[in-house]
Design a protein around this motif. Structure first.
Motif, PDB file in Angstrom:
ATOM      1  N   ASP A  85       0.842  -1.192   0.000  1.00 38.50           N
ATOM      2  CA  ASP A  85       0.000   0.000   0.000  1.00 38.50           C
ATOM      3  C   ASP A  85       0.876   1.240   0.000  1.00 38.50           C
ATOM      4  N   THR A  86       0.501   2.232  -0.799  1.00 36.78           N
ATOM      5  CA  THR A  86       1.228   3.489  -0.858  1.00 36.78           C
ATOM      6  C   THR A  86       0.639   4.457   0.153  1.00 36.78           C
ATOM      7  N   PRO A  87       1.444   4.973   1.094  1.00 32.32           N
ATOM      8  CA  PRO A  87       0.909   5.906   2.089  1.00 32.32           C
ATOM      9  C   PRO A  87       0.300   7.139   1.422  1.00 32.32           C
ATOM     10  N   GLY A  88      -0.800   7.596   1.978  1.00 27.08           N
ATOM     11  CA  GLY A  88      -1.407   8.834   1.510  1.00 27.08           C
ATOM     12  C   GLY A  88      -2.254   8.710   0.271  1.00 27.08           C
ATOM     13  N   LEU A  89      -2.522   7.491  -0.198  1.00 26.89           N
ATOM     14  CA  LEU A  89      -3.276   7.317  -1.435  1.00 26.89           C
ATOM     15  C   LEU A  89      -4.427   6.347  -1.227  1.00 26.89           C
ATOM     16  N   THR A  90      -5.641   6.811  -1.519  1.00 30.16           N
ATOM     17  CA  THR A  90      -6.811   5.946  -1.519  1.00 30.16           C
ATOM     18  C   THR A  90      -7.568   6.187  -2.824  1.00 30.16           C
ATOM     19  N   SER A 141       1.268   5.732  -8.957  1.00 26.90           N
ATOM     20  CA  SER A 141       2.357   5.313  -8.080  1.00 26.90           C
ATOM     21  C   SER A 141       3.346   6.463  -8.012  1.00 26.90           C
ATOM     22  N   ARG A 142       4.176   6.450  -6.982  1.00 26.02           N
ATOM     23  CA  ARG A 142       5.193   7.498  -6.859  1.00 26.02           C
ATOM     24  C   ARG A 142       6.188   7.427  -8.007  1.00 26.02           C
ATOM     25  N   ALA A 190       7.861   2.317  -1.424  1.00 25.04           N
ATOM     26  CA  ALA A 190       7.423   2.169  -0.036  1.00 25.04           C
ATOM     27  C   ALA A 190       8.104   3.129   0.922  1.00 25.04           C
ATOM     28  N   ASP A 191       8.924   4.034   0.426  1.00 20.55           N
ATOM     29  CA  ASP A 191       9.663   4.925   1.296  1.00 20.55           C
ATOM     30  C   ASP A 191       9.094   6.332   1.269  1.00 20.55           C
ATOM     31  N   ARG A 192       9.785   7.236   1.936  1.00 21.25           N
ATOM     32  CA  ARG A 192       9.317   8.615   2.049  1.00 21.25           C
ATOM     33  C   ARG A 192       9.195   9.265   0.679  1.00 21.25           C
ATOM     34  N   PRO A 193       8.166  10.101   0.483  1.00 20.18           N
ATOM     35  CA  PRO A 193       7.957  10.712  -0.831  1.00 20.18           C
ATOM     36  C   PRO A 193       9.016  11.746  -1.167  1.00 20.18           C
ATOM     37  N   PHE A 226       1.471  11.116   0.437  1.00 20.83           N
ATOM     38  CA  PHE A 226       1.913  10.477  -0.800  1.00 20.83           C
ATOM     39  C   PHE A 226       3.102  11.217  -1.397  1.00 20.83           C
ATOM     40  N   VAL A 227       3.102  12.547  -1.280  1.00 22.61           N
ATOM     41  CA  VAL A 227       4.156  13.369  -1.856  1.00 22.61           C
ATOM     42  C   VAL A 227       4.239  14.657  -1.055  1.00 22.61           C
TER      43      VAL A 227
END
Length: 439
Positions: free
Chosen positions: A122-127, A386-387, A199-202, A175-176
């Motif tokens: 799962d990508t943080p900050g994204l739904t 995706s990032r 999976a890491d910091r944006p 997410f960013v």
């Protein structure tokens, strides 16, 4: 014994850091293979999607790669190798002919597996309905202005997602990051790594330096996307602006460059660049460490010193024009007597839509522009976001016109995206800046 334990713990930490760095490097190499292809062969992302979700095209559906995130051991590695190089599925049957037969060496296969381990996370900050954008802000007028500019830009949906602004979030929440303030008194903010893997910091898009200066290195971490010129590039622009104001009957313009950051390693490299530029501009450049005096009437000054020394420098530098960075000394310039302030020509390294403004308003415009850059890249990335795909689209932005800011270009070889700027005059009596010229 305590000393031995300390040494052992130190060595263990070092080994863990080296291992983590090696893993990050492998993931980024695998990410490049997945998104750009290997040895000129088709990129996996074209059929399997930016998050390994699988895609349908022309009546055919490429399978999702989410199940491959559990790859472990030699048997799983062999199955993937057979699928890539021989086109054989786990059941021993041939895969569809459109599945390329890759030529991939063992090291590249390991890198690809490392990336497949994280691609389906799962990508943080994204739904499906929200994309959370982080911004790091100080609790002052500049922070409030940046927040206002971003909020204005984010008043829209992108593929049905609402853009939610998070102030000073943790790495797991957004997410960013966009238009985060870079505190000049804390240069470590500019060297914190922002890995570009999923999976890491944006990454940080459009960092905005706060007034003041710590050094001339302007180092930004990998994954950052600078929109504005660095302090070194601003110094070069100041020299060019001084040349435009030189008297037409003067064969060689006399200039003094004054600085007080003599312990900054990057400053010597900058001075060498400015010497070469001055010769090309027919400028005679005299270098002075503060508190030297300018003795020639009408001699112009490029000021790279601290804001605290601005008043004394103006009192001891004759009657010529003084060129400096608006980001560097903008607030200090408004504290000057009107006669001194009138001699200043300040560079703002972006364009605003206003002719008269205060500095926080200019930051609001820059934040708004950074937000629009993000939105354009999001639109080009598509619904399956995706990032990695976002950063890829950012790198491909060409001639994007942002209202008030001008054109944005992020083609390779450019240190920053904004090609415009403004030269300002200072109205200390009213606490505002006015645009003298734009480019």
């Amino acid at each position: 014994m305590a000393s031995f334990k300390a040494i052992f713990c130190g060595l263990l930490c070092l080994l863990l850091l080296e291992s983590a760095a090696a893993q990050d490097a492998a993931i980024q190499r695998g990410q490049a293979i997945y998104h750009q292809g290997n040895n000129g062969q088709a990129a996996c992302v074209r059929c399997h999607g930016s998050r390994g979700e699988g895609r349908e095209e022309g009546g055919l559906r490429a399978p999702a790669l989410a199940g491959l995130a559990g790859l472990a051991g030699q048997a799983d590695r062999l199955l993937l190798q057979r699928a890539l190089t021989e086109g054989l599925g786990s059941n021993g049957l041939s895969l569809h002919p459109l599945m390329p037969r890759y030529q991939i060496d063992a090291a590249s296969l390991d890198d690809l597996i490392a990336y497949l381990h994280i691609i389906a996370k799962d990508t943080p900050g994204l739904t499906d309905t929200v994309l959370r954008v982080g911004v790091s802000l100080p609790a002052n007028a500049y922070g409030a202005a940046i927040q206002a500019g971003l909020s204005q830009a984010f008043d829209q949906l992108v593929y049905g997602r609402r853009l939610e602004l998070l102030i000073n979030p943790t790495a797991e929440q957004a997410f960013v990051e966009v238009a985060s303030a870079q505190d000049a008194s804390r240069p470590q903010l500019q060297t914190t790594p922002y890995p570009v893997v999923e999976a890491d910091r944006p990454a940080l898009i459009g960092p905005l330096p706060m007034p003041g200066i710590a050094n001339f290195s302007d180092s930004l971490a990998p994954g950052s996307v600078p929109i504005l010129p660095s302090m070194r590039e601003q110094a070069s622009l100041l020299l060019a602006q001084a040349a435009l104001d030189a008297p037409k009957d003067q064969a060689v313009q006399q200039l003094s460059i004054i600085y007080d950051l003599g312990n900054d390693p990057a400053l010597s490299a900058l001075l060498q660049e400015l010497r070469q530029q001055a010769r090309a501009n027919h400028q005679s450049l005299r270098e002075q460490i503060w508190s030297a005096k300018v003795r020639k009437p009408g001699e112009a000054v490029i000021y790279l010193g601290s804001p605290a020394g601005l008043r004394d420098m103006l009192a001891n530098s004759g009657d010529g024009l003084v060129y400096a960075s608006a980001i560097h000394i903008g607030p200090a310039s408004l504290q000057l007597p009107p006669a001194q302030a009138a001699r200043l020509r300040l560079l703002l390294p972006w364009r605003t839509s206003r002719t008269v403004f205060d500095l926080p308003s200019a930051y609001s415009d820059a934040a708004y522009a950074s937000g629009l850059v993000l939105i354009e890249a999001l639109k080009r990335s598509g619904r399956q976001l995706s990032r990695a795909e976002l950063l890829q689209q950012l790198k491909q932005l060409r001639d994007l016109t942002i209202p008030g800011l001008g054109k944005i270009n992020l083609r390779p070889g450019l240190a920053h995206a904004s090609l415009g700027g403004q030269l300002l005059t200072v109205d200390a009596g009213h606490g505002v800046f006015a645009v003298l010229r734009s480019w």
